[in-house]
Scaffold this motif. Structure first.
Motif, PDB file in Angstrom:
ATOM      1  N   HIS A 264      47.640 -13.980 -72.817  1.00 20.27           N
ATOM      2  CA  HIS A 264      48.290 -13.714 -71.535  1.00 20.27           C
ATOM      3  C   HIS A 264      47.561 -14.454 -70.415  1.00 20.27           C
ATOM      4  O   HIS A 264      46.391 -14.826 -70.546  1.00 20.27           O
ATOM      5  N   LEU A 265      48.280 -14.625 -69.291  1.00 22.22           N
ATOM      6  CA  LEU A 265      47.748 -15.402 -68.179  1.00 22.22           C
ATOM      7  C   LEU A 265      47.453 -14.502 -66.991  1.00 22.22           C
ATOM      8  O   LEU A 265      48.289 -13.690 -66.583  1.00 22.22           O
ATOM      9  N   GLY A 266      46.251 -14.628 -66.443  1.00 21.41           N
ATOM     10  CA  GLY A 266      45.860 -13.875 -65.256  1.00 21.41           C
ATOM     11  C   GLY A 266      45.031 -14.751 -64.332  1.00 21.41           C
ATOM     12  O   GLY A 266      44.821 -15.938 -64.593  1.00 21.41           O
ATOM     13  N   HIS A 267      44.561 -14.150 -63.251  1.00 22.49           N
ATOM     14  CA  HIS A 267      43.731 -14.868 -62.275  1.00 22.49           C
ATOM     15  C   HIS A 267      42.393 -14.157 -62.112  1.00 22.49           C
ATOM     16  O   HIS A 267      42.334 -12.926 -62.093  1.00 22.49           O
ATOM     17  N   VAL A 268      41.342 -14.933 -61.959  1.00 25.75           N
ATOM     18  CA  VAL A 268      40.015 -14.394 -61.686  1.00 25.75           C
ATOM     19  C   VAL A 268      39.490 -15.054 -60.418  1.00 25.75           C
ATOM     20  O   VAL A 268      39.508 -16.288 -60.292  1.00 25.75           O
ATOM     21  N   TYR A 269      39.023 -14.237 -59.477  1.00 23.85           N
ATOM     22  CA  TYR A 269      38.446 -14.712 -58.216  1.00 23.85           C
ATOM     23  C   TYR A 269      36.936 -14.521 -58.307  1.00 23.85           C
ATOM     24  O   TYR A 269      36.443 -13.387 -58.400  1.00 23.85           O
TER      25      TYR A 269
ATOM     26  N   ALA B  23      42.521  -4.571 -71.402  1.00 24.02           N
ATOM     27  CA  ALA B  23      41.071  -4.592 -71.608  1.00 24.02           C
ATOM     28  C   ALA B  23      40.653  -5.857 -72.351  1.00 24.02           C
ATOM     29  O   ALA B  23      39.638  -6.491 -72.020  1.00 24.02           O
ATOM     30  N   SER B  24      41.437  -6.242 -73.362  1.00 25.67           N
ATOM     31  CA  SER B  24      41.131  -7.462 -74.112  1.00 25.67           C
ATOM     32  C   SER B  24      41.228  -8.688 -73.214  1.00 25.67           C
ATOM     33  O   SER B  24      40.445  -9.639 -73.351  1.00 25.67           O
ATOM     34  N   TYR B  25      42.188  -8.671 -72.279  1.00 22.78           N
ATOM     35  CA  TYR B  25      42.282  -9.790 -71.340  1.00 22.78           C
ATOM     36  C   TYR B  25      41.019  -9.876 -70.484  1.00 22.78           C
ATOM     37  O   TYR B  25      40.463 -10.970 -70.294  1.00 22.78           O
ATOM     38  N   ILE B  26      40.564  -8.762 -69.949  1.00 20.28           N
ATOM     39  CA  ILE B  26      39.360  -8.755 -69.109  1.00 20.28           C
ATOM     40  C   ILE B  26      38.175  -9.353 -69.870  1.00 20.28           C
ATOM     41  O   ILE B  26      37.475 -10.253 -69.374  1.00 20.28           O
ATOM     42  N   LEU B  27      37.960  -8.880 -71.075  1.00 23.90           N
ATOM     43  CA  LEU B  27      36.821  -9.341 -71.865  1.00 23.90           C
ATOM     44  C   LEU B  27      36.953 -10.819 -72.208  1.00 23.90           C
ATOM     45  O   LEU B  27      35.988 -11.587 -72.121  1.00 23.90           O
ATOM     46  N   GLY B  28      38.153 -11.244 -72.585  1.00 23.34           N
ATOM     47  CA  GLY B  28      38.361 -12.638 -72.938  1.00 23.34           C
ATOM     48  C   GLY B  28      38.228 -13.572 -71.757  1.00 23.34           C
ATOM     49  O   GLY B  28      37.646 -14.661 -71.873  1.00 23.34           O
ATOM     50  N   ALA B  29      38.774 -13.173 -70.612  1.00 21.55           N
ATOM     51  CA  ALA B  29      38.679 -14.012 -69.422  1.00 21.55           C
ATOM     52  C   ALA B  29      37.237 -14.188 -68.979  1.00 21.55           C
ATOM     53  O   ALA B  29      36.801 -15.303 -68.641  1.00 21.55           O
ATOM     54  N   MET B  30      36.468 -13.104 -68.980  1.00 21.16           N
ATOM     55  CA  MET B  30      35.079 -13.211 -68.552  1.00 21.16           C
ATOM     56  C   MET B  30      34.250 -14.021 -69.548  1.00 21.16           C
ATOM     57  O   MET B  30      33.338 -14.755 -69.158  1.00 21.16           O
ATOM     58  N   GLU B  31      34.584 -13.925 -70.820  1.00 22.05           N
ATOM     59  CA  GLU B  31      33.889 -14.747 -71.814  1.00 22.05           C
ATOM     60  C   GLU B  31      34.149 -16.232 -71.559  1.00 22.05           C
ATOM     61  O   GLU B  31      33.232 -17.062 -71.660  1.00 22.05           O
ATOM     62  N   GLN B  32      35.382 -16.574 -71.215  1.00 24.77           N
ATOM     63  CA  GLN B  32      35.685 -17.973 -70.909  1.00 24.77           C
ATOM     64  C   GLN B  32      34.905 -18.473 -69.711  1.00 24.77           C
ATOM     65  O   GLN B  32      34.566 -19.659 -69.625  1.00 24.77           O
TER      66      GLN B  32
END
Length: 274
Positions: A14-19, A92-101
């Motif tokens: 899935h696609l999200g945004h991180v600031y 939750a999986s998105y949060i963990l995956g995005a921060m890992e990237q």
């Protein structure tokens, strides 16, 4: 403060945004070599229907001291709408995956409202990555667990206990979210067993509430603390559900104090003074 930089990140399908607001990596030449090390990075997660925008004041306060990240989860803010409703575990999986990237393998996770549920689930999925968990205005109170009760509580909060600026941020995000997507996620929120799942969290937990918050009553917050293996509680009198917007400096101070005191969470049901 480091300027927040937006990244579009695909994770867990899935696609999200991180600031992100990152602090300088090089110690200044005139820095005190004996100064305390900074707290771990902090990740802020919004609740149902909204976005990072009502977390911006808290983000700015925290970014003065630590690397700080705010997430717009898939389907919220300006992110694309997923083809199907995501579960709490999916987000939750998105949060963990995005921060890992982004190379952030360990961080304090701070969730607000439904974001509390995402934070709990992330801490269960990968406990080694989340040394501290902060629950602001947690939902859903098991003694007020109908949609009607939650709607009435939110209405009371917006009418009597919020500032015009917090209401403006929340309701414009609600409009952007739209009723269909909101209601689909509301069902997910109402069905998630927050209290039971919290018992599986290993990290120290700080529960934060505004003293006038009808969505997260004091009794409910204290029951959550009893469930947490190492729990603390802080309340800010005179504030409502969006406590992180209206009392941002004090909430940031409480979060940083909590994360910088690893030995202070050995006893259950401790309290901070606010």
């Amino acid at each position: 403060m480091a300027r927040a930089v937006r990244s579009e990140i695909e994770a867990a399908g899935h696609l999200g945004h991180v600031y992100a607001s990152r602090r300088p990596r090089v110690r200044p030449a005139d820095a005190d070599p004996g100064a305390a090390l900074p707290a771990p990075a902090v990740v802020l997660v919004h609740g149902i229907g909204v976005s990072h925008r009502y977390l911006q004041r808290l983000h700015r306060e925290l970014a003065e001291s630590v690397d700080t990240y705010s997430i717009d989860l898939p389907g919220f803010g300006s992110t694309p709408r997923p083809e199907h409703t995501l579960t709490v575990a999916d987000q939750a999986s998105y949060i963990l995956g995005a921060m890992e990237q982004l190379g952030v393998l360990e961080f304090t996770l701070v969730g607000h409202s439904m974001g509390v549920q995402f934070g709990i689930e992330a801490a269960i999925q990968q406990p080694g990555r989340i040394p501290h968990l902060v629950l602001m205005g947690p939902v859903v109170d098991t003694e007020r667990n109908t949609v009607t009760q939650q709607a009435l509580a939110l209405g009371r909060d917006s009418l009597f206990f919020e500032s015009p600026s917090s209401n403006g941020l929340v309701f414009t995000d609600y409009l952007r979210c739209g009723p269909s997507w909101y209601l689909k996620n509301l069902r997910v929120m109402m069905e998630y067993p927050t209290e039971q799942r919290l018992a599986a969290v290993e990290a120290p937990v700080l529960v934060v509430r505004g003293g006038n918050d009808p969505v997260a009553p004091e009794g409910w917050c204290r029951r959550l603390i009893e469930r947490a293996p190492r729990g603390r509680f802080v309340e800010f009198p005179g504030s409502g559900h969006v406590v992180q917007h209206n009392r941002s400096a004090e909430v940031a101070e409480a979060i940083l104090a909590f994360t910088r005191q690893p030995g202070a969470c050995s006893e259950a049901s401790q309290e901070f003074q606010a």
